[in-house]
Every structure is written in C-alpha cells, then in structure tokens.
Design a protein around this motif. Structure first.
Motif, mmCIF file in Angstrom:
data_model
loop_
_atom_site.group_PDB
_atom_site.id
_atom_site.type_symbol
_atom_site.label_atom_id
_atom_site.label_comp_id
_atom_site.label_asym_id
_atom_site.label_seq_id
_atom_site.Cartn_x
_atom_site.Cartn_y
_atom_site.Cartn_z
ATOM 1 N N THR A 1 38.840 25.813 39.488
ATOM 2 C CA THR A 1 40.068 25.814 40.285
ATOM 3 C C THR A 1 41.260 25.401 39.427
ATOM 4 O O THR A 1 42.318 26.036 39.468
ATOM 5 N N ASN B 1 42.143 28.283 37.260
ATOM 6 C CA ASN B 1 42.841 29.321 38.027
ATOM 7 C C ASN B 1 44.305 28.969 38.249
ATOM 8 O O ASN B 1 45.190 29.821 38.124
ATOM 9 N N ILE C 1 36.598 35.128 34.520
ATOM 10 C CA ILE C 1 37.967 34.587 34.562
ATOM 11 C C ILE C 1 38.426 34.217 33.150
ATOM 12 O O ILE C 1 39.550 34.505 32.749
#
Length: 173
Positions: free
Chosen positions: A85, A88, A125
């Motif tokens: 998180t 991100n 990612i």
C-alpha cells in the motif's frame, strides 16, 4: 473480526469501499477494546483500512494506516500488504525511488512468508516502477516471473493484469 476477513475480498472487488471503511473501522475499534488476544484482527483491520483508503484515493489516510500496520503487524503477509500500500501511494505521487524501496521490502516478505499470490502481485507493481525509471529489461524479467507465479496458483485475473503490464513495457521497448 472473522466477518471482516471473510468480506475483505468481496468488498474490495465489488468496490464497496464505503461499506469496507465502516466494517474495518468497527473491527479495529472492537479489537483494540478487546485487547492483545485480538491483536491479529487489529492487524488485519489496519491493512484493510490502508488498502481501502488507497482505493478511494485518500493517500494521506492510506499512508497513516499503512505505517501503523507496518509497526503493528507480526505476520509477514500483513506487513507485506501494508508495504505494498505504501508503495502504491508513493507511485501515485511519482516518488518512484521510495515506491521501489517499499515494494522490494514487500517482495522480501512475500517470499519469507511463501505467499506466492502476494509475490506475483508485488512483482507486477514493482515492474511498473522499474519500467517508469528506465529499466524495461528488469521490468520484463519481473513480469515473466509474475506470470509464471499467477499460472502456478491458478489466478487468471492476475495473469490478465500481468499480460497488460507486459504490453505496456514492450511498447516502451
């Protein structure tokens, strides 16, 4: 607590983020009131709140909960999720060096915790960050591995996302 865990994937996939916030906030409050024996639910609630706020684009709050989670979480899986998180959020803010750092830590934790599903997701990612910072070959290597792992665990949605990322990277090459 168990209800929060059970509903986590459904609420996220169906984008019921407001319901998720209510539920996870409730779980967090209850678990803190009930004390150390319910610490596991507190950890889940923190990572869930971080993730949900990130989904809603509320990056300050996402970051706040993710940092609390990194501090509180003993399980490799939940700590990896909190670091993902943070990665991100950093990516959205175009803080690529920071994003890479968080994502590499998350990747290590998924490997320590033998969380193949999580590892595949983080690799995907991380590949986007590597591509964005001018390392398409590294990105491609990460995506090839992510693809193999998604196939291994039988995750067609992850496979599709990874193929999408591959398309982006190949276009850049």
């Amino acid at each position: 607590g168990m209800l929060g865990l059970a509903l986590r994937p459904y609420l996220d996939r169906q984008a019921h983020h407001d319901d998720a916030l209510v539920l996870h906030t409730l779980v967090l409050q209850r678990s803190r009131k009930l004390g150390p024996l319910h610490r596991e639910f507190e950890e889940h609630a923190l990572t869930d709140l971080a993730w949900t706020y990130w989904r809603l684009g509320e990056y300050e709050r996402a970051e706040d909960y993710a940092r609390q989670a990194v501090e509180a979480c003993r399980q490799a899986y939940e700590r990896a999720r909190a670091l993902l998180t943070l990665g991100n959020v950093a990516m959205r803010r175009r803080q690529d060096a920071q994003a890479e750092q968080y994502l590499k830590q998350a990747l290590d934790l998924t490997r320590i915790g033998t969380d193949t599903w999580g590892e595949a997701h983080v690799l995907g990612i991380l590949a986007l960050v590597l591509d964005r910072t001018g390392r398409p070959e590294d990105a491609r290597r990460h995506l090839d591995l992510a693809l193999a792992l998604h196939r291994k665990v039988g995750n067609p949605a992850g496979e599709a996302t990874t193929l999408n990322h591959l398309g982006v990277v190949l276009r850049h090459q």
